[in-house]
Scaffold this active site. Structure first.
Site, PDB file in Angstrom:
ATOM      1  N   GLN A 144     -22.873  40.959  -2.479  1.00 45.27           N
ATOM      2  CA  GLN A 144     -24.144  40.944  -1.756  1.00 45.27           C
ATOM      3  C   GLN A 144     -24.394  42.329  -1.162  1.00 45.27           C
ATOM      4  O   GLN A 144     -23.574  42.806  -0.374  1.00 45.27           O
ATOM      5  CB  GLN A 144     -24.028  39.882  -0.644  1.00 45.27           C
ATOM      6  CG  GLN A 144     -25.273  39.619   0.130  1.00 45.27           C
ATOM      7  CD  GLN A 144     -25.045  38.508   1.164  1.00 45.27           C
ATOM      8  OE1 GLN A 144     -23.944  37.983   1.298  1.00 45.27           O
ATOM      9  NE2 GLN A 144     -26.078  38.167   1.892  1.00 45.27           N
TER      10      GLN A 144
ATOM     11  N   GLU B 127     -25.613  37.657  19.365  1.00 45.90           N
ATOM     12  CA  GLU B 127     -26.799  37.958  20.186  1.00 45.90           C
ATOM     13  C   GLU B 127     -28.087  37.700  19.397  1.00 45.90           C
ATOM     14  O   GLU B 127     -29.057  37.151  19.926  1.00 45.90           O
ATOM     15  CB  GLU B 127     -26.754  39.420  20.657  1.00 45.90           C
ATOM     16  CG  GLU B 127     -25.688  39.690  21.712  1.00 45.90           C
ATOM     17  CD  GLU B 127     -24.264  39.653  21.161  1.00 45.90           C
ATOM     18  OE1 GLU B 127     -24.067  39.935  19.957  1.00 45.90           O
ATOM     19  OE2 GLU B 127     -23.344  39.338  21.934  1.00 45.90           O
TER      20      GLU B 127
ATOM     21  N   GLU C 267     -26.167  29.721   3.127  1.00 44.16           N
ATOM     22  CA  GLU C 267     -24.977  30.299   3.741  1.00 44.16           C
ATOM     23  C   GLU C 267     -24.538  29.444   4.933  1.00 44.16           C
ATOM     24  O   GLU C 267     -23.354  29.291   5.188  1.00 44.16           O
ATOM     25  CB  GLU C 267     -25.309  31.728   4.190  1.00 44.16           C
ATOM     26  CG  GLU C 267     -24.162  32.486   4.790  1.00 44.16           C
ATOM     27  CD  GLU C 267     -24.529  33.932   5.051  1.00 44.16           C
ATOM     28  OE1 GLU C 267     -25.254  34.526   4.231  1.00 44.16           O
ATOM     29  OE2 GLU C 267     -24.096  34.468   6.081  1.00 44.16           O
TER      30      GLU C 267
ATOM     31  N   SER D 298     -18.568  42.725   0.298  1.00 44.77           N
ATOM     32  CA  SER D 298     -17.273  42.096   0.010  1.00 44.77           C
ATOM     33  C   SER D 298     -17.088  41.963  -1.495  1.00 44.77           C
ATOM     34  O   SER D 298     -18.054  41.677  -2.212  1.00 44.77           O
ATOM     35  CB  SER D 298     -17.211  40.691   0.610  1.00 44.77           C
ATOM     36  OG  SER D 298     -17.396  40.756   1.994  1.00 44.77           O
TER      37      SER D 298
END
Lengths: 325, 380
Positions: free
Chosen positions: B122, B363, B240, B157
């Site tokens: 990705q 956050e 996801e 990754s």
């Protein structure tokens, strides 16, 4: 065999329960209004959904209605009636409140407001052969009035000794363990109803209150407190929702503990966001805060249930999955 | 096939084939060993048929509810049979590629991914576009028959094991923000792609920095529409946060159970230990329950949206609480021991610190909850 009520009917019930409890001047009037709406029949036919709906309304309205007496009596297979109440476990515990010692029963527990007018009391007693439940003349359980923290006096502590011969056996067959699970799920819904009310008040205040020339809702510190409250409420609500029918005792315990934790977190954050006005007697927040502190202690709290769960896990040496797709 | 039957049949098959499916590596295992074993398990599940359920027939699947895919990943993670992050990449990327790629492209490229013959990666984040993803600047210029890509990606990754990359590029003006982003499916062996691994603090080389230097991408590798890449990126998030999170939740459950077993075996039965375990467990269960609700919404065809930020906050909080609890209840183990159990606790403890950073920081998630679920209006 319990019935299943569809979503529209439940929504209708929820709003009539809320209206009835909000309008009632005191707990006995609220109990009466709930009975008039068919609460006892609902509990008998659809105990999970009925209790979830009624206790969410109880939490949202801040009513001191004594519906827990009906939930516990129903789970024990005892009669649900306005003249009948139950003795609940001592704060932070879930053990049956009575202990047999020779010719005496030591009662250490909590009574709802209904105990003031009830004729019969259902009392769970730990005996040598396990936990049994008995009918007791309510007059034997009158103790000195204590105010406590809750101005609505929804529950009060009772510590008395009564003669063992006062215990009248009942024919009902529900187990104490299943009554605990049922009560915990109902109370989880009450705590979450109250937490959602507190969050709603804090949200509206944050939008209405301006400082530094803008609504305080624009400050990230405030937004994150309210967001954290909602996340805990939704996590707990999901577990409470998974306990609708015949709940697994551990899952029911987790629902109560999570709801208590969500309510504690929300109360803390809502108090801070409401700031000055939330510390006054003028704002209604303190009623919900105090009721939350009381309800959190019923049938095990967010402090005591994790110990109970953890001890159980340690003795098993593994953790069950509990929830499946 | 109903989920309960599927779980039972799958469980029996996994038990029967335990010798073949159990990872051969001693200790934590190298990335190479993890990836080789991942491919092996993925292929075995594909050949058995189990690994094809929940995927459409157009990409080599056998159809059925996506719940079945969630169950496979759950059982793999409960049994610790394959690298959890590798296992879940297909859940992150393939559903969206199937939604947005031309049907003939997904019919050609997805099956090798499903068989375990390929890995995909990705390409979203950039050095200057982390939380603010819409400010990305890796650029694609139109050319004869496709695009030429120039720029940089980070936190990618598995790129050294991958054949394809779902890449977000800037096709609009630099200030076009989310309106000028396009999604491409890029072959990693295209000339001009280079990468260098980033070693993480838990001692792995999970991520890489990727450079694109005049990389040609043919026009049939477009996902969705030109300047419609933000929709593609937003489509990935619910996947996801449903199936992938369900898988990770199973891993956390297994690690929690490991912790209970170790604390119990050590004879630490005090109330303080019990309370810490109970508190960690309750949030693992809260996440699992919430994720179950989300899985059922997905399976019913409902559009998942911002409410999955609640799932994200729940799982990351549960994960960090779990490994902090492990550190407390196994005193000195992860700090001073080198046996396998200690190395695993150390690995997972350190990796858990990334949970509140990747996939949208803690956050950012709270900002979304405040804005979209609590309707608090815009931030100052």
């Amino acid at each position: 065999m319990s019935q299943f009520i569809d979503a529209d009917d439940l929504a209708l019930l929820a709003s009539s329960f809320e209206a009835a409890m909000a309008d009632a001047p005191g707990p006995s009037e609220a109990d009466q209004a709930m009975y008039d709406l068919g609460w006892a029949e609902l509990l008998a036919s659809a105990p999970g959904q009925g209790a979830a709906t009624a206790f969410s309304a109880l939490g949202a309205t801040g009513s001191a209605a004594s519906l827990l007496d009906d939930v516990v009596a129903n789970a024990l297979g005892a009669e649900t009636a306005l003249q009948s109440c139950c003795v609940f476990p001592t704060p932070h515990k879930a053990d049956a409140p009575g202990r047999l010692r020779g010719d005496t029963v030591i009662v250490d527990g909590l009574l709802s407001a209904r105990a003031e007018t009830a004729v019969t009391t259902v009392l769970g007693v730990v005996t040598e052969s396990g936990v049994g439940h008995f009918a007791v003349d309510a007059g034997l359980l009158h103790g000195p009035a204590v105010d406590g923290i809750d101005p609505g006096r929804a529950y009060r502590r009772i510590v008395v000794e009564i003669p063992a011969e006062a215990l009248e056996p009942t024919a009902s067959e529900g187990s104490w363990e299943s009554a605990v699970a049922t009560a915990r799920v109902a109370l989880a819904h009450q705590l979450l109803g109250g937490a959602r009310w507190m969050l709603g008040e804090a949200r509206q205040h944050a939008i209405d209150r301006a400082q530094f020339g803008r609504p305080v809702a624009q400050f990230q510190a405030i937004r994150h407190k309210l967001a954290e409250s909602l996340v805990q409420i939704e996590g707990a609500a999901s577990v409470a929702g998974a306990c609708l029918h015949d709940p697994d005792p551990m899952l029911a315990a987790l629902a109560k503990s999570l709801a208590g934790q969500a309510a504690r977190t929300t109360a803390t954050h809502a108090q801070q966001v409401l700031a000055g006005i939330g510390f006054t007697a003028e704002h209604r927040f303190h009623y919900w805060l105090k009721r939350m502190l009381v309800v959190d202690t019923l049938f095990g709290s967010a402090s005591s249930i994790p110990v109970e769960i953890g001890q159980h896990l340690l003795s098993e040496g593994t953790a069950p999955r509990l929830i499946q797709l | 096939m109903d989920p309960e039957t599927f779980r039972r049949d799958l469980g029996a098959w996994l038990d029967d084939n335990a010798n073949d499916l159990t990872p051969p590596y001693e200790g934590i295992g190298s990335m190479d060993a993890h990836m080789a074993h991942y491919s092996h398990v993925k292929r075995a599940l594909f050949d058995s048929g189990f690994g094809r359920y929940g995927w459409p027939e157009s990409v080599g699947g056998l159809g059925g509810s996506p719940l079945l895919r969630a169950i496979i990943g759950e059982e793999i993670n409960f049994r610790d049979l394959a690298d959890p992050n590798a296992w879940t990449m297909i859940e992150v990327l393939a559903p969206t590629v199937i939604d947005f790629a031309p049907p003939e492209l997904s019919a050609r490229l997805v099956p090798p991914f499903l068989r375990g013959d390929e890995m995909w990666c990705q390409g979203f984040s950039e050095p200057d576009a982390g939380s603010d993803l819409a400010s990305l600047s890796c650029r694609a210029a139109e050319t004869d028959g496709g695009w030429v890509v120039n720029g940089q990606k980070i936190w990618t990754s598995f790129i050294e094991y991958s054949q394809r990359c779902v890449l977000l590029v800037r096709t609009g003006q630099p200030e076009s923000a989310h309106r000028g982003i396009t999604a491409l499916l890029v072959d990693i062996d295209s000339p001009g792609i280079s990468y260098s691994p980033i070693e993480t603090m838990h001692g792995r080389r999970d991520f890489a920095e990727v450079h694109f230097d005049d990389v040609f991408v043919p026009s049939d590798r477009l996902l969705g529409e030109v300047n419609g890449g933000w929709r593609v990126a937003m489509d990935i998030l619910p996947y996801e946060r449903s199936t992938t999170f369900w898988h990770r939740g199973a891993l956390l459950h297994r690690r929690f159970s490991d912790l209970v077993a170790q604390v119990s075996a050590a004879g630490n039965r005090g109330d303080a230990a019990a309370k810490a375990l109970g508190q960690a467990f309750q949030w693992i269960v809260a996440f699992r329950s919430r994720s179950r609700d989300t899985q059922h919404q997905l399976a019913a065809g409902e559009q998942l949206g911002v409410e999955t930020s609640v799932d994200k906050i729940l799982i990351t909080s549960a994960e960090q609480q779990l490994f902090e609890t492990a550190r407390d209840l196994l005193p000195g183990v992860m700090e001073f021991d080198d046996d396998l159990a200690a190395a695993l606790w150390r690995n997972d403890y350190l990796y858990s610190k990334a949970a509140t950073i990747y996939g949208g920081t803690a956050e950012i998630q709270r900002n979304i909850v405040a804005r979209r679920l609590l309707d608090l209006g815009p931030e100052s």
